[in-house]
Scaffold this motif. Structure first.
Motif, mmCIF file in Angstrom:
data_model
loop_
_atom_site.group_PDB
_atom_site.id
_atom_site.type_symbol
_atom_site.label_atom_id
_atom_site.label_comp_id
_atom_site.label_asym_id
_atom_site.label_seq_id
_atom_site.Cartn_x
_atom_site.Cartn_y
_atom_site.Cartn_z
ATOM 1 N N PRO A 1 8.840 6.454 2.057
ATOM 2 C CA PRO A 1 7.115 6.285 2.605
ATOM 3 C C PRO A 1 7.118 5.548 3.817
ATOM 4 O O PRO A 1 6.080 5.735 4.665
ATOM 5 N N ALA A 2 7.938 4.682 4.068
ATOM 6 C CA ALA A 2 7.988 3.555 5.219
ATOM 7 C C ALA A 2 9.171 2.797 5.382
ATOM 8 O O ALA A 2 10.078 2.755 4.400
ATOM 9 N N ILE B 1 17.535 5.494 6.570
ATOM 10 C CA ILE B 1 16.440 6.433 5.940
ATOM 11 C C ILE B 1 17.077 7.874 5.562
ATOM 12 O O ILE B 1 16.901 7.993 4.598
ATOM 13 N N ALA B 2 17.921 8.435 6.405
ATOM 14 C CA ALA B 2 18.701 9.570 6.240
ATOM 15 C C ALA B 2 19.449 9.412 5.051
ATOM 16 O O ALA B 2 19.521 10.345 4.103
ATOM 17 N N LEU B 3 20.057 8.132 4.912
ATOM 18 C CA LEU B 3 20.913 8.023 3.575
ATOM 19 C C LEU B 3 20.266 7.862 2.275
ATOM 20 O O LEU B 3 20.575 8.807 1.458
ATOM 21 N N GLN C 1 12.240 8.720 -6.169
ATOM 22 C CA GLN C 1 11.760 7.273 -6.214
ATOM 23 C C GLN C 1 11.197 7.190 -4.693
ATOM 24 O O GLN C 1 11.985 7.421 -3.673
ATOM 25 N N ARG C 2 10.285 6.209 -4.861
ATOM 26 C CA ARG C 2 9.962 5.854 -3.291
ATOM 27 C C ARG C 2 10.463 4.468 -3.091
ATOM 28 O O ARG C 2 10.339 3.361 -3.812
ATOM 29 N N VAL C 3 11.334 4.880 -1.923
ATOM 30 C CA VAL C 3 12.227 3.461 -1.531
ATOM 31 C C VAL C 3 11.651 3.065 -0.048
ATOM 32 O O VAL C 3 11.905 4.000 1.021
ATOM 33 N N PRO D 1 0.752 -1.170 -0.063
ATOM 34 C CA PRO D 1 0.061 -0.006 0.039
ATOM 35 C C PRO D 1 0.850 1.249 0.154
ATOM 36 O O PRO D 1 0.458 2.443 -0.194
ATOM 37 N N TYR D 2 2.083 1.137 0.394
ATOM 38 C CA TYR D 2 2.921 2.473 0.266
ATOM 39 C C TYR D 2 3.534 2.692 -1.195
ATOM 40 O O TYR D 2 4.164 3.766 -1.092
ATOM 41 N N ARG D 3 3.176 1.715 -2.050
ATOM 42 C CA ARG D 3 3.529 1.993 -3.499
ATOM 43 C C ARG D 3 4.885 2.278 -3.652
ATOM 44 O O ARG D 3 5.452 3.345 -4.314
#
Length: 171
Positions: free
Chosen positions: A142-143, A131-133, A112-114, A46-48
């Protein structure tokens, strides 16, 4: 299927007083491993995401097959000097000292969503650094997710993104 039946607790590893949650028993049981990947895929789809990233080394065991399950690419976050080519890196604090993770500079495209994955979330320091990197590289995160969360260590509170896990242990 109760996935807890396939995670072995090993007392006093790697040092006295630590209970190590060993996923090797889950990995070697085909039906349980497939169930774990299907359930985790359902949590993160769901976070695509456009890509999945895994933290060295057990995070690779989660992120790579999950990326295959979802038809996505996979990015490695590794210890220093393990990746060829130009890399981006981030130093981060541990309870006693510092560590560093790196990724290839061209591994993600801006926007890009990673989703970042690991096998286990404990104190959250490595996951927060990952996450910061990824954001440093221009990714949207997104998650984050893991197979196991040790809730008593409060790692989820260090993350500024939604976090998903299949199994939570209170102690």
């Amino acid at each position: 299927m109760d996935l807890r039946e396939h995670v072995r607790g090993i007392p006093d590893f790697p040092k006295p007083g630590i209970l190590f949650y060993d996923i090797s028993t889950l990995l070697r049981h085909g039906p349980a491993w497939r169930t774990a990947m299907a359930r985790l895929a359902a949590l993160i789809a769901p976070y695509r995401p456009d890509l999945l990233a895994g933290i060295e080394s057990r995070g690779f065991l989660v992120a790579a097959p999950l990326a295959l399950e979802l038809g996505l690419g996979f990015v490695m976050l590794r210890k220093p000097r393990k990746l060829p080519g130009l890399t981006l890196g981030l130093n981060y604090a541990l309870e006693y000292g510092t560590d560093r993770i790196e990724m290839q500079a061209d591994a993600v495209q801006p926007g890009q969503r990673v989703i970042l994955l690991d096998d286990l979330l404990a104190t959250g320091g490595t996951m927060a650094a990952g996450i910061a990197l990824l954001r440093q590289a221009g990714a949207e995160v997104p998650a984050a997710a893991a197979l196991i969360e040790l809730t008593f260590l409060g790692g989820r509170q260090r993350l500024d993104v939604p976090f998903e896990s299949l199994l939570a242990y209170e102690s």
